[in-house]
Structures are given as structure tokens and as C-alpha cells.
Design an enzyme around this catalytic site. Structure first.
Site, PDB file in Angstrom:
ATOM      1  N   LYS A 183       8.764 -14.685   8.806  1.00 59.32           N
ATOM      2  CA  LYS A 183       7.482 -14.625   9.547  1.00 59.32           C
ATOM      3  C   LYS A 183       6.471 -13.986   8.590  1.00 59.32           C
ATOM      4  CE  LYS A 183       4.680 -12.651  11.658  1.00 59.32           C
ATOM      5  NZ  LYS A 183       3.287 -12.600  11.122  1.00 59.32           N
ATOM      6  N   GLU A 258      10.155  -1.031   4.708  1.00 60.47           N
ATOM      7  CA  GLU A 258       9.330  -0.691   3.537  1.00 60.47           C
ATOM      8  C   GLU A 258       7.916  -0.483   4.058  1.00 60.47           C
ATOM      9  OE1 GLU A 258      10.526  -0.135   0.673  1.00 60.47           O
ATOM     10  OE2 GLU A 258      12.466  -1.134   0.688  1.00 60.47           O
ATOM     11  N   CYS A 292       1.108  -0.907  -2.030  1.00 62.61           N
ATOM     12  CA  CYS A 292       1.795   0.192  -1.350  1.00 62.61           C
ATOM     13  C   CYS A 292       2.059   1.363  -2.282  1.00 62.61           C
ATOM     14  CB  CYS A 292       3.090  -0.302  -0.729  1.00 62.61           C
ATOM     15  SG  CYS A 292       4.181  -1.087  -1.919  1.00 62.61           S
ATOM     16  N   GLU A 390      -3.543   6.401   4.609  1.00 58.86           N
ATOM     17  CA  GLU A 390      -3.524   5.286   3.664  1.00 58.86           C
ATOM     18  C   GLU A 390      -4.762   4.413   3.891  1.00 58.86           C
ATOM     19  OE1 GLU A 390      -0.643   2.108   4.308  1.00 58.86           O
ATOM     20  OE2 GLU A 390      -0.232   2.044   2.169  1.00 58.86           O
TER      21      GLU A 390
END
Ligand code: NAD
Length: 500
Positions: A183, A258, A292, A390
Site C-alpha cells: 500500500k 520505521e 527521516c 519533526e
């Protein structure tokens, strides 16, 4: 091959289920936009629960059928064939990725090459390292372990390096013998579709690999809840990861997570400052800052702070921001207007919190794109929102530090723990600081350079588990222990004696 431009017309995208390209069963579609122009690229089939059901059922049948009974060599030949096909099409896949995501073309070319390596690497890894252990127990037992594929792997991926991150999961999942339902992120469907075409060309048995495009809350959530997809490997935001774990609790899913990051880069005054400067700027501004492992928090020793920051501002001013399809571009537009608004919102918060916002240059000609210039946030303290959350754009907080203890404390005073970087020529200090920073991955005197054999993953709110190298086997295989008696060891004899 016709060169891709921002005006190229691309076919609409369908789902790939059981070896066929099909519309969503609802016939619904959504628009996919070009982040450089904000004009539509094409429309994408919007998968729903019923499409996930079909894809999982095809993947389950393939696992129990032809794929599950292949010899190892035959299976790995398919994996190598996928790698070859990707390599043959790098010059076509990289522009698609840039068009869809806004990532500069010289970076997407490397990402696509890396995607091919992911397949080749896991073909090699499985043939050489997917081995069991044997345990001799005196003359009584020989116990041994085997690694078995688990079944249908549900892979849910983000938009920030889509093709590379998808293959990062697909390669170990297939090489270890599972089947896959992918997906992909709804903002970056082009190369996931191209991958489906490539895998179709590689002629894998029907149902081994399936792609269901669609929104996270519908297609993604249905995959997480599906009882016949025991594995969910997720890369994305921490908040989404925690939502997914809640939704996968009842069907008892095995998760690989993750998640987000806010990684520190620490520059001591004895470092090679020219190299450190290259690493600092590349580490935050490559991938448009949508990375990331980006070093989004820079800690500079107070004795060199002023000169280092001055040079950094010069670098930021000179970064080439522009068309992602232009080979010279260093920073392109952000993926989507929603994400652009969110990054801008953080710049507003930074100002309100008292930070000084120093931005680079974007040509007015690019006003249609989602451009945020490379930006430094100065006068930041570690407790500010912009130092803790973030931002996921080309924005870096810069903070001075006095000594080793203070910087370790600041680096760790955050909920994330994905990566970190230390620059010093005192090697004892380099090791010491690297090991004291709470992060899954550290680099000393280097930017993010990763050997595929090493573990990848984060600690704290940056992730659960490790991908990469043989570490991925823990997630994608079931370890079974077989105990074999070699002689006549004693067995309790319940009921053997006549009851008196
Ligand atoms: P996201 O969490 O918004 O979406 C990721 C994927 O999850 C998408 O495919 C989305 O459709 C799907 N999704 C959303 N809600 C879902 C739900 N309820 N159930 C199932 N699926 C759902 O993340 P994003 O914005 O696409 O990516 C950016 C984030 O990814 C950043 O936080 C970044 O740090 C992180 N990231 C982490 C790594 C890593 O390896 N640690 C690598 C790349 C990106």
C-alpha cells in the site's frame, strides 16, 4: 524513450492484483499532482477494503501455491530478474520519481540504483545467510532451527523516498519466500505503479506481488486489520505507527515500525570543519529535507559557533533551489501543498518562539511549486517546539553547546532516537559520544552512508525492530526449532504401572 517533462501526459494508475491491472472495485479515483506546478499528473485508482480483500486472498493463494513450492534457486532468480529490469530502466524511473515527489533528479537516480541493489543484495543474503543453527545435546538430541516464510506481508510505505523504501521492504519479503501486498503512499503513486509493471514483466507467479493504491485510513487500515496478512511493515510518521499498532492489536500482527526522527549532528571544535560543513548541509537539505535521518538539529561547540554559522548561512544562500527535473537542482519543491503548509506553519511557530529564521533563495519563477527555501533556525533553545518536533522539510535548528556532557544531554532530550552524527578528530571522544547518544544509528565523521548489511532502525519513538542485512530475517521469517531424539533418552511412564 520520450523525455519526461512537466507537460507530459501520463496514463491513469490502476491497482495490481493477482497479476492484473484493474480499477478499484468502487471505481473511485483520486488526483495525483505535480509538486513543481501543482497541476494534475493523472488519476489513481482508490483502493478500498474490498480491493485489499482481493489482494490478500491472491497473495495467500500464491503463498500456498506456486510461490511456496519453488526451489530456492528459482525464487532467487526472480529476485535477480527484478533487479536487472530496474537497472535497465533507471533513466526512466528516476524522472518519474522526481516528477511525482519533487526530489531532485540527480538524487532520484541514485535512489533507483539503490532499489535495484536492494533486490540483488537480498537474493545474495538469503542464499548465504538465511541459515539455521544446530544444537547437539550430548548423545541424546540434535536440535536445529529452520527459517520459514510467514505468509502475506502487508507493506505500508511513505512518500519521501518511495521507490527505494518500497523495494527495501519488498526485496527481503519476497526473497525470504513471503508474498506481498503493498500500500504505497497516496501522494507518490507513480513509481509504485512502474514497479508493478516491472514485476509483471519479470513474470512472477500471479498474486505474489500486489499493489493497492489508496488512502491510509481506508486501504491502509484494511490491510492492517486483515486476518490473513500476519506481517505489517510500516514506514511513516510516529503518530500513524501508533495508530496502526492499535488497529493491529486484535489480529495480533507482527510489526516492523520505521518512524519519525529529529536527529542531532554534533560538531566539536577539533573537527575537520570543511568536511563537517559539507555533511551538515547535505544531511539536512538532500531529499528536500524530507528525510527521516536528516540532521535537523545542529549542535556546534560555542568556540566555533559564530564562524561556523556564518559559513553555513553562505551555503544556504547558495543552494540551488529549482526544477526537480533539472540535473543542477539541489533542493526541489515539497511533496504536497498540505505538507508545504505544515512546514510553513513551523516557521511561523519558530518566529513566535523567538527564533531567528534565516532562509535561502527561491526564484520567483517557481511561485507555483511547493517551495520552502533552505532555512536555518538560530537562537533556538532545546525546549522549543521547533527543536522537539519533526518538521520534515529543509529546516535545521542550530544550537551552541559548552561541553560533551551538555551536548549529550541536549541530543538525548527528545522523544526521537533514529540517527545521529558526531564530528571530532578525538577518536576516543567520537566513540564515547556516539555510544551515549540514544539513537539506533550513529555516524562518526561521516554523513549518512549505509552499507546494506548493517541494521537500520530507530530507538524510542523512532521505531521498533531493525530492517537491513540479516536483521530483516527476524521480521520476515518464522524461526522453528526441531528437536530430534538420537537415542533412547528417558521418558516418564505415566500409567504404565498397574494402579494398586
Ligand atoms: P504517514 O504516516 O502519513 O503515511 C505513511 C503511510 O501510512 C502512507 O502510505 C499512508 O497512506 C499510510 N497510512 C496513514 N494512516 C494509516 C492508517 N490509519 N492505517 C494504515 N496506513 C495508514 O507518513 P508520511 O507523511 O507518508 O511520511 C513521512 C514520515 O515517515 C516522517 O515522519 C518520516 O520521518 C517517516 N519516515 C521514517 C523512515 C524510517 O526509516 N524511520 C523512513 C522514511 C520516512
Amino acid at each position: 524513450m520520450k523525455e519526461l517533462t512537466h507537460d507530459s501526459k501520463l496514463d491513469d494508475i490502476q491497482l495490481y492484483i493477482n497479476g492484473e491491472f484493474v480499477q478499484a472495485s468502487s471505481n473511485e479515483t483520486f488526483e495525483n499532482k505535480n509538486p513543481f506546478t501543482n497541476r494534475p499528473i493523472n488519476r489513481v485508482a482508490s483502493g478500498q477494503k474490498s480491493d485489499i480483500d482481493m489482494a490478500v486472498s491472491a497473495a495467500k493463494a500464491a503463498f500456498k501455491g506456486e510461490w511456496g513450492s519453488l526451489k530456492l534457486k528459482e525464487r532467487l532468480a526472480y529476485i535477480n530478474r527484478i533487479a536487472d529490469l530496474i537497472d535497465e530502466h533507471i533513466d526512466e524511473i528516476a524522472p518519474l520519481e522526481s516528477l511525482d515527489t519533487g526530489l531532485p533528479i540527480h538524487q532520484t537516480k541514485k535512489m533507483v540504483a539503490r532499489a535495484a541493489q536492494n533486490f540483488r543484495f537480498y537474493a545474495e543474503m538469503v542464499s548465504t545467510r538465511l541459515t539455521g543453527d544446530a544444537y547437539q545435546v550430548d548423545d541424546d538430541f540434535l536440535n536445529y532451527t529452520v527459517h520459514k516464510p510467514v505468509g502475506v506481508a502487508g507493506l505500508i510505505t511513505p512518500w519521501n523516498a518511495p521507490f527505494m523504501l518500497e523495494t527495501w521492504k519488498i526485496a527481503p519479503a519476497l526473497a525470504t519466500g513471503n508474498t506481498v501486498v503493498l500500500k504505497p503512499a497516496e501522494w507518490s503513486p507513480l513509481t509504485a505503479n512502474r514497479l508493478a509493471e516491472i514485476i509483471d514483466k519479470a513474470d512472477l507467479p500471479n498474486g505474489v506481488f500486489n499493489v493497492v493504491h489508496g488512502y491510509g485510513e481506508t486501504a491502509g487500515a484494511a490491510l492492517v486489520a486483515h486476518p490473513d496478512a500476519p506481517l505489517i511493515s510500516f514506514t511513516g510518521e510516529t503518530k500513524t505507527g501508533s495508530e496502526i499498532m492499535k488497529n493491529g492489536a486484535d489480529p495480533l500482527k507482527r510489526f516492523s515500525m520505521e518512524l519519525g526522527g529529529k536527529s542531532p549532528i554534533i560538531v566539536f571544535d577539533d573537527a575537520d570543519l570543511d568536511r563537517a560543513m559539507d555533511a551538515v548541509t547535505w544531511g539536512i537539505f538532500s531529499f528536500n529535507g524530507e528525510r527521516c535521518t536528516a540532521n535537523s538539529r545542529l549542535f556546534v561547540h560555542e568556540s566555533i559557533y559564530d564562524t561556523f554559522v556564518e559559513q553555513l548561512m553562505e551555503r544556504v544562500e547558495n543552494i540551488l533551489v529549482g526544477d526537480p527535473l533539472d540535473d543542477r537542482t539541489q533542493v526541489g519543491p515539497l511533496i504536497h501543498t498540505n505538507h508545504y503548509e505544515n512546514v510553513k506553519r513551523y516557521l511561523g511557530i519558530a518566529e513566535k518562539e523567538g527564533a531567528r529564521v534565516v532562509s535561502g533563495y527561491v526564484d520567483e519563477a517557481h511561485a507555483d511549486g511547493n517551495f520552502v527555501p533552505p532555512t536555518l533556525l538560530l537562537n533556538v533553545t532545546n525546549d522549543m517546539t521547533v527543536a522537539q518536533e519533526e518538521i520534515f522539510g529543509p529546516v535545521m535548528c542550530v544550537l551552541p553547546f559548552k561541553d560533551e556532557n551538555e551536548v549529550i544531554e541536549m541530543a538525548n532530550d527528545i522523544r526521537y532516537g533514529l540517527a545521529g552524527y558526531v564530528w571530532t578528530n578525538d577518536m576516543k571522544r567520537g566513540h564515547r559520544v556516539a555510544q551515549k547518544v540514544d539513537a539506533g544509528m550513529m555516524w562518526v565523521n561521516s554523513q549518512n552512508v549505509r552499507d546494506l548489511r548493517t541494521p537500520f532502525g530507530g530507538s524510542k519513538h523512532s521505531g521498533i525492530g531493525r530492517e537491513g542485512g540479516y536483521y530483516a530475517f527476524e521480521f520476515y521469517t518464522e524461526v522453528q526449532i526441531v528437536h530430534v531424539a538420537l537415542g533412547d533418552h528417558p521418558i516418564p511412564q505415566f500409567g504404565k504401572e498397574k494402579r494398586t
